[in-house]
Every structure is written in C-alpha cells, then in structure tokens.
Design a protein around this motif. Structure first.
Motif, PDB file in Angstrom:
ATOM      1  N   SER A 126       0.812  -1.216   0.000  1.00 53.32           N
ATOM      2  CA  SER A 126       0.000   0.000   0.000  1.00 53.32           C
ATOM      3  C   SER A 126       0.848   1.270   0.000  1.00 53.32           C
ATOM      4  CB  SER A 126      -0.955   0.007   1.190  1.00 53.32           C
ATOM      5  OG  SER A 126      -0.230   0.004   2.402  1.00 53.32           O
ATOM      6  N   ASN A 127       2.091   1.177   0.427  1.00 55.14           N
ATOM      7  CA  ASN A 127       2.964   2.348   0.445  1.00 55.14           C
ATOM      8  C   ASN A 127       3.801   2.488  -0.819  1.00 55.14           C
ATOM      9  OD1 ASN A 127       2.106   3.110   2.995  1.00 55.14           O
ATOM     10  ND2 ASN A 127       3.645   1.867   4.024  1.00 55.14           N
ATOM     11  N   LEU A 186       5.045  -0.758  -8.166  1.00 54.30           N
ATOM     12  CA  LEU A 186       4.184  -1.942  -8.241  1.00 54.30           C
ATOM     13  C   LEU A 186       4.288  -2.618  -9.608  1.00 54.30           C
ATOM     14  CD1 LEU A 186       1.005  -0.682  -6.354  1.00 54.30           C
ATOM     15  CD2 LEU A 186       2.564  -2.504  -5.646  1.00 54.30           C
ATOM     16  N   ARG A 187       4.333  -1.809 -10.670  1.00 55.19           N
ATOM     17  CA  ARG A 187       4.483  -2.381 -12.016  1.00 55.19           C
ATOM     18  C   ARG A 187       5.828  -3.086 -12.155  1.00 55.19           C
ATOM     19  NH1 ARG A 187       2.548   2.625 -13.484  1.00 55.19           N
ATOM     20  NH2 ARG A 187       0.310   2.627 -13.815  1.00 55.19           N
ATOM     21  N   ASN A 188       6.873  -2.481 -11.605  1.00 56.95           N
ATOM     22  CA  ASN A 188       8.200  -3.078 -11.641  1.00 56.95           C
ATOM     23  C   ASN A 188       8.197  -4.411 -10.892  1.00 56.95           C
ATOM     24  OD1 ASN A 188      10.941  -3.412 -12.045  1.00 56.95           O
ATOM     25  ND2 ASN A 188      11.501  -2.185 -10.271  1.00 56.95           N
TER      26      ASN A 188
END
Length: 104
Positions: free
Chosen positions: A4-5, A11-13
């Motif tokens: 969440s942070n 996130l894509r990486n």
C-alpha cells in the motif's frame, strides 16, 4: 512488504519481476520433472517412447470428410454435417423439413 505504500511505478516493476521469476521457476520445474520421468523409465528398463506412446500425446491428423448434405436449390453447396449448419440447412430445417431430405 507493504504494497500500500508503494508507488504505481514500483508496483508495475514488482509485477514484471514476479512474472520473470514465475517463468524461470516453471521452466526449472519442467526440466526437473523431465529428469525424474527419464530416471524412472531408465530404472525400470522401459524406453521413454513406450511410456509416451507412438503419437507422443498429439492428436492424429485426419483427412477431409466427405460431404453428407447437398443443397437441392444449388448442388454446388455441400455440408459435411460437422460444425455450424450453413444458412441453407438452417432454412430447410426451420421450414419444417427433415434434414434427411438433404442427404447426398
């Protein structure tokens, strides 16, 4: 790891890293499975091709299928009876006629 942070880019990486790792592990698991199967076959003295079968699990090729139905209005229109009914067959059946009347 607290997702969440993380930023969208992070996130894509992470998602790409997970995809790559999964592909690598799947190929490693497949290689291990092949080695185990080969070892078992050799330990019992059975050739691997006998375990797999002559076709290797692939579907046998079939030739073309002879037509079973002909359009009486246009004899060049044929149907094997497989797959979706052509429009002329559907119209024939919808008119209340028996499909046996179209048999070649």
């Amino acid at each position: 790891m607290d997702l969440s942070n993380m930023s969208s880019a992070d996130l894509r990486n992470l998602q790409e890293q997970v995809k790559r790792e999964l592909k690598q592990r799947e190929s490693q698991d497949l290689a291990k499975a092949r080695e185990q199967i080969l070892a078992i076959a050799q330990s019992v003295g059975v050739p691997l091709k006998d375990l797999v079968g002559a076709g290797g699990g692939t579907r046998a090729k079939t030739g073309s299928v002879a037509p079973r139905y002909r359009n009486p209005a246009d004899p060049t229109q044929l149907w094997t009876g497989r797959g979706r009914q052509p429009k002329w067959v559907k119209e024939w059946v919808d008119a209340g006629k028996d499909i046996a009347g179209l048999k070649v």
